[in-house]
Design a protein around this motif. Sequence first.
Motif, PDB file in Angstrom:
ATOM      1  N   CYS A 254      -1.263 -30.159 -15.844  1.00  0.00           N
ATOM      2  CA  CYS A 254      -1.959 -30.618 -16.650  1.00  0.00           C
ATOM      3  C   CYS A 254      -1.671 -31.405 -16.773  1.00  0.00           C
ATOM      4  N   ASP A 255      -0.399 -31.396 -17.518  1.00  0.00           N
ATOM      5  CA  ASP A 255       0.122 -32.348 -18.471  1.00  0.00           C
ATOM      6  C   ASP A 255       0.656 -33.232 -17.204  1.00  0.00           C
TER       7      ASP A 255
ATOM      8  N   ASP B 155      -8.543 -26.274 -12.801  1.00  0.00           N
ATOM      9  CA  ASP B 155      -8.092 -24.684 -13.324  1.00  0.00           C
ATOM     10  C   ASP B 155      -7.509 -23.821 -12.219  1.00  0.00           C
TER      11      ASP B 155
ATOM     12  N   ILE C  85      -8.038 -28.379 -17.252  1.00  0.00           N
ATOM     13  CA  ILE C  85      -9.079 -29.411 -17.860  1.00  0.00           C
ATOM     14  C   ILE C  85     -10.505 -29.212 -17.386  1.00  0.00           C
TER      15      ILE C  85
ATOM     16  N   GLN D  50      -3.096 -35.223 -16.638  1.00  0.00           N
ATOM     17  CA  GLN D  50      -4.501 -35.188 -17.453  1.00  0.00           C
ATOM     18  C   GLN D  50      -4.439 -36.937 -16.870  1.00  0.00           C
TER      19      GLN D  50
ATOM     20  N   ASN E 138     -11.722 -32.608 -13.374  1.00  0.00           N
ATOM     21  CA  ASN E 138     -11.622 -30.203 -14.025  1.00  0.00           C
ATOM     22  C   ASN E 138     -10.618 -30.588 -12.816  1.00  0.00           C
TER      23      ASN E 138
ATOM     24  N   GLY F  51     -12.225 -34.004 -18.352  1.00  0.00           N
ATOM     25  CA  GLY F  51     -11.451 -35.044 -18.932  1.00  0.00           C
ATOM     26  C   GLY F  51     -10.538 -34.175 -19.446  1.00  0.00           C
ATOM     27  N   LYS F  52     -10.890 -33.355 -20.376  1.00  0.00           N
ATOM     28  CA  LYS F  52     -10.199 -33.244 -21.651  1.00  0.00           C
ATOM     29  C   LYS F  52      -9.125 -32.093 -21.293  1.00  0.00           C
ATOM     30  N   LEU F  53      -8.152 -31.701 -21.716  1.00  0.00           N
ATOM     31  CA  LEU F  53      -6.966 -30.507 -21.557  1.00  0.00           C
ATOM     32  C   LEU F  53      -7.491 -29.926 -22.808  1.00  0.00           C
TER      33      LEU F  53
END
Length: 368
Positions: free
Chosen positions: A221-222, A232, A184, A225, A230, A187-189
């Motif tokens: 991540c799902d 990782d 992420i 989200q 961020n 804020g974006k996958l």
Amino acid sequence: MMASRIENVLVLGAGKIGGTIADMLAHYHELPVTLADLAAAPPGDDRLVRRVQCDVMDDVALAAVIGGHGAVLNALPFYLAERVATQAGRLGVPYFDLTEDVAATTAIQRIAATAGATLMPQCGLAPGVIGMLGHDLARGFDELHDLRLRVGALTRSANNGLRYHFTWSIDGVINEYCNPCVAIVDGKLMSVQPMEGYETLTLDGEPLEAFNTSGGLGTLCDTLQGKVRNLDYKTLRYPGHRDAMNFLLHDLRLIERRDILRDVLEYAVPHSRDDLVIIHASASGMRGGRYEQDSRTLRCHGANLRGKRRTAIELTTAAGIVGAFELLKEGMLPGRGFVSQEQVPLEDFLGTRTGHYYAGLGVEAIAA
């Protein structure tokens, strides 16, 4: 949720990890364990662990061996996960595995939608316990900005040009070094490239490097989200390893010839049992109106189990899947459908009979 009456367990894959899983089940739960593998079973007189031969590519044989057990713990290579999970789901037998493969996990999520039992993949270290730790850190913030998860399975004295010796599956290493990663970002996958995102860090005075590898985050991540800026996952290695592997993968283009890459690594890079596992996680964000950071670092070492010396990666990986099995057995997991690692509260896992292998990750350890 109610405790499950499980009287015997099947472990598929009699390699180093599978053997450690079987020994943990026998030692901590005193349950009869069937340890199945394609190779012929050697003679033995273990009271609790019975070894049998089974070809998982034979659907009839696979169904027969799964159907006779209360749960199946899969320690086979990642590319066999979907096949085994399909049979377990069809037969209504709880299923656990160690896969880091994203495609296999997606397939198991689909299978779980109609399965008559719990299907819980990614139950090792990373993915696995690292997801529980990440979710536990995330819950401690009013507004979560950054969640960084780092794990390394290292040898104590990697003195070759790769600064690396194998401590676990060559196929698993190749898979995580070559497949796309999820993260992420702002804020974006996103899908990010393996071996990228290079960084250096120092833990307990020791210089290390880290870079993107595939599969370590599992489904985190799902889950997070929209709740984190961020997120990782990166693998820890000794400095210099990433550049050497990048030469093999990209300059020599062996990423396109994984069969040759495997042969080269198998021939040239030694395996070592003198290992350690390093876990490092940090989260930062707003808490109580103030910008704060919380971090946890743990070093895990090898130890004896049932009279055998086991490596750090064997113990931490096996402890993850056996701990998940215990939580199901004690009625602390859903009785059917897909279960992700982050659904398990870290404190519940640490309270299992194998949770002590991760002692030091809990909040109480920091407070002490």
